[in-house]
Design a protein around this motif. Structure first.
Motif, PDB file in Angstrom:
ATOM      1  N   LYS A  15       0.849  -1.083  -0.118  1.00  0.00           N
ATOM      2  CA  LYS A  15       0.043   0.066   0.231  1.00  0.00           C
ATOM      3  C   LYS A  15       0.633   1.157  -0.162  1.00  0.00           C
ATOM      4  N   ARG A  19       1.246   4.641  -2.386  1.00  0.00           N
ATOM      5  CA  ARG A  19       0.670   5.490  -2.547  1.00  0.00           C
ATOM      6  C   ARG A  19       1.640   6.414  -2.649  1.00  0.00           C
ATOM      7  N   GLU A 207       1.393  10.379  11.881  1.00  0.00           N
ATOM      8  CA  GLU A 207       0.000  10.376  12.564  1.00  0.00           C
ATOM      9  C   GLU A 207      -0.667   9.040  13.241  1.00  0.00           C
ATOM     10  N   ILE A 211      -0.497   6.427  16.770  1.00  0.00           N
ATOM     11  CA  ILE A 211      -1.590   6.147  17.001  1.00  0.00           C
ATOM     12  C   ILE A 211      -1.028   5.144  17.837  1.00  0.00           C
TER      13      ILE A 211
ATOM     14  N   LEU B  90      -8.865   9.248  14.487  1.00  0.00           N
ATOM     15  CA  LEU B  90      -9.131   8.221  13.626  1.00  0.00           C
ATOM     16  C   LEU B  90      -8.270   7.808  12.452  1.00  0.00           C
ATOM     17  N   LEU B  91      -8.451   6.970  11.848  1.00  0.00           N
ATOM     18  CA  LEU B  91      -7.202   6.963  10.438  1.00  0.00           C
ATOM     19  C   LEU B  91      -8.705   6.465   9.738  1.00  0.00           C
ATOM     20  N   LYS B  92      -7.991   8.223   8.477  1.00  0.00           N
ATOM     21  CA  LYS B  92      -8.750   8.641   7.999  1.00  0.00           C
ATOM     22  C   LYS B  92      -9.322   7.192   6.826  1.00  0.00           C
ATOM     23  N   ASP B  93      -8.359   6.341   6.186  1.00  0.00           N
ATOM     24  CA  ASP B  93      -8.314   5.255   5.080  1.00  0.00           C
ATOM     25  C   ASP B  93      -8.990   4.363   5.710  1.00  0.00           C
ATOM     26  N   ARG B  94      -9.622   4.152   6.909  1.00  0.00           N
ATOM     27  CA  ARG B  94      -9.784   2.662   7.262  1.00  0.00           C
ATOM     28  C   ARG B  94     -11.877   2.984   8.036  1.00  0.00           C
TER      29      ARG B  94
END
Lengths: 305, 233
Positions: A15, A19, A207, A211, B90-94
């Motif tokens: 991925k 990307r 990010e 996390i 949050l992970l925006k692509d999930r």
């Protein structure tokens, strides 16, 4: 590693490559260029070493006996031969009897005009010239072996060519130093470029990495997709020039030989298969290694969360 | 249990962010930490997660001294703590399911157990029907519930919430608080950093008020009034 984690790392690695398509292609290109240059260099150095080795094989030491008549002193000569063979730096020896020496002389100096030798009748003017031709394992050891031979009882003379041996040995060393230098530079460039590409992938996912770390991901888990990305880029980058080199190697050798036909008599290039038997694994290993180290370097500082 | 003894934290430049903080939070407590911006609340949360190291003092979480903890032990320690942020993170692509499953994947839970556990927490936060949605398709309240589900999915013993209602309207804020209270009733220690006066006053929980890096009050069933005293508007 769990299979699901491995699958996750590979999926994420792919991925990342997708990307950062442009940078991935740029990295593949750089690694390809690195491996291509390394490959060319490897082919040149290996062939050069091969040629030097061949030349070295021609360098021998000739030993003459105090009592050089084969018919009378054969047993003594055999005993000396055993002593010479026992030296660890000696690869092989070849005995030339008095008669063989004379026959060889006649062949070289009288050629087809055998009648010139008739005056000697059954006399052998080289009756006292039986000898051993000594082959060395390593040309560097010539002076030690010469000293050893001179020290043996029953030896009259030791013939050798110091300058040829030294020149070839120096050539070999020089080729070694240059190849190590160039390889180090190319590897450093490759690692630098791939670590930059991975860095871009990391900045996109900064990010997410943060996390991951806060919810208890191990460094190893965070690192894996980037390492996969680096290794994949490295492998693809290495495969392209290897395939290319495989097909052009033979053509270049053929071209060199046809253009400089005089070379054929004393230069013998290595066949494609023999070169690539080693170049393929080395090239792939270098590609994967550059990717692995480059990705590890770039992710390291992002793991300190 | 959370224990801080005379904890100081000074960043490379400027005044100390925390100055001589001593604090004890028992297992199963629900605690609000309130105070002005720059009072040291977020620094405190970061110290509890071992995201930062104190300049001085001792911090123990779940009977483990964070100062003595080795770097390789930190991931395992953090798995015992759930964390919720003001900006959800949050992970925006999930999608919702993957965002929550991600927390389990990170700690290398087997896929079978992830498939079982994620729907449970989705039900707990009332989002079981939106599991396929992406963060941008959700309201702020829903996104925070996903973040809460992600914090809860690994069954933490402590839940840290840093301004969980900061970006939410009153209705959604209350929903999140109710969920946090529910989580607390199930035995999880909950520490909430907040500015939300209405909620703090209404819930009547323990309130620790901070100002300029020190604790100025620690009330068993307090309100936001101490903080108000120090807020200079």
């Amino acid at each position: 590693m769990r299979i699901s984690t491995l699958a996750y790392s590979i999926r994420q690695g792919l991925k990342n490559i997708r990307r950062n398509k442009l940078f991935s292609i740029a990295s593949i290109g750089t690694i390809a260029a690195c491996v291509f240059l390394l490959g060319i260099f490897y082919a040149i150095v290996t062939n050069f070493t091969h040629i030097v080795d061949n030349a070295e094989e021609q360098i021998t030491i000739t030993v003459f006996f105090t009592n050089g008549n084969t018919e009378e002193y054969k047993a003594e000569h055999e005993a000396i031969g055993e002593q010479i063979l026992a030296n660890p730096d000696v690869a092989d020896i070849k005995y030339t009897s008095s008669q063989e020496a004379w026959d060889e002389y006649k062949g070289v100096y009288f050629g087809e005009r055998e009648e010139l030798a008739e005056g000697f009748g059954d006399d052998n003017p080289l009756a006292n010239s039986a000898s051993y031709t000594v082959y060395l394992k390593d040309i560097d050891k010539q002076s030690e072996v010469v000293a050893f031979l001179k020290g043996l009882d029953g030896i009259r003379d030791v013939n050798y060519s110091e300058s040829t041996a030294e020149t070839l040995s120096d050539f070999g060393k020089l080729a070694g130093y240059i190849s190590v230098g160039i390889i180090i530079i190319l590897l450093a460039v490759g690692i630098f470029l791939i670590s930059n590409t991975i860095m871009i992938g990391i900045s996109v996912r900064k990010e997410e990495i943060g996390i991951m770390k806060l919810i208890g991901a191990t460094d190893y888990f965070v690192r894996s997709p980037f390492v996969v990305e680096g290794v994949l880029i490295g492998l693809v980058g290495a495969t392209i020039p290897l395939v290319l080199l495989y097909f052009i190697y033979e053509k270049i050798i053929g071209y060199v030989m046809s253009q400089f036909s005089t070379l054929q008599s004393f230069i013998d290039f290595l066949p494609t298969n023999q070169i690539f038997k080693i170049m393929i694994p080395i090239g792939l290993l270098i590609g994967a290694g550059i990717g692995f180290i480059g990705s590890k370097i770039s992710i390291r500082k992002h793991l300190r969360v | 249990m959370i224990l801080l003894e005379d904890v100081n934290k000074t960043y490379s430049q400027g005044a100390p962010a925390l100055n001589g903080i001593s604090l004890k939070i028992e297992k199963g407590e629900f605690v609000f930490i309130v105070g002005n911006s720059g009072s040291g609340k977020s620094t405190l949360i970061k110290l509890l997660l071992k995201e930062l190291e104190p300049t001085k003092g001792r911090i123990c979480v779940n009977n483990r001294d964070l100062g003595k903890m080795k770097r390789r032990e930190v991931p395992r320690f953090r798995r015992e703590i759930g964390i919720v942020f003001q900006d959800f993170r949050l992970l925006k692509d999930r999608n919702v399911y993957d965002n929550i499953a991600f927390a389990q994947k990170v700690i290398e839970k087997p896929t079978r157990s992830i498939k079982k556990r994620v729907p449970q927490v989705l039900t707990q936060v009332g989002l079981s029907e939106k599991y396929k949605s992406f963060p941008k398709e959700l309201s702020g309240g829903e996104q925070q519930r996903v973040a809460l589900a992600r914090a809860l999915v690994n069954g933490p013993s402590i839940l840290l919430a840093d301004e969980p209602t900061g970006n939410l309207d009153p209705k959604n804020s209350w929903e999140i608080m109710k969920l946090l209270e529910e989580v607390n009733k199930r035995g999880t220690t909950v520490v909430v950093v907040t500015h939300n006066r209405e909620i703090v006053d209404a819930m009547q929980k323990r309130v620790i008020t901070m100002n300029k890096g020190v604790i100025v009050s620690d009330e068993e069933k307090g309100g936001h009034y101490y903080a108000d005293k120090y807020v200079s508007l």
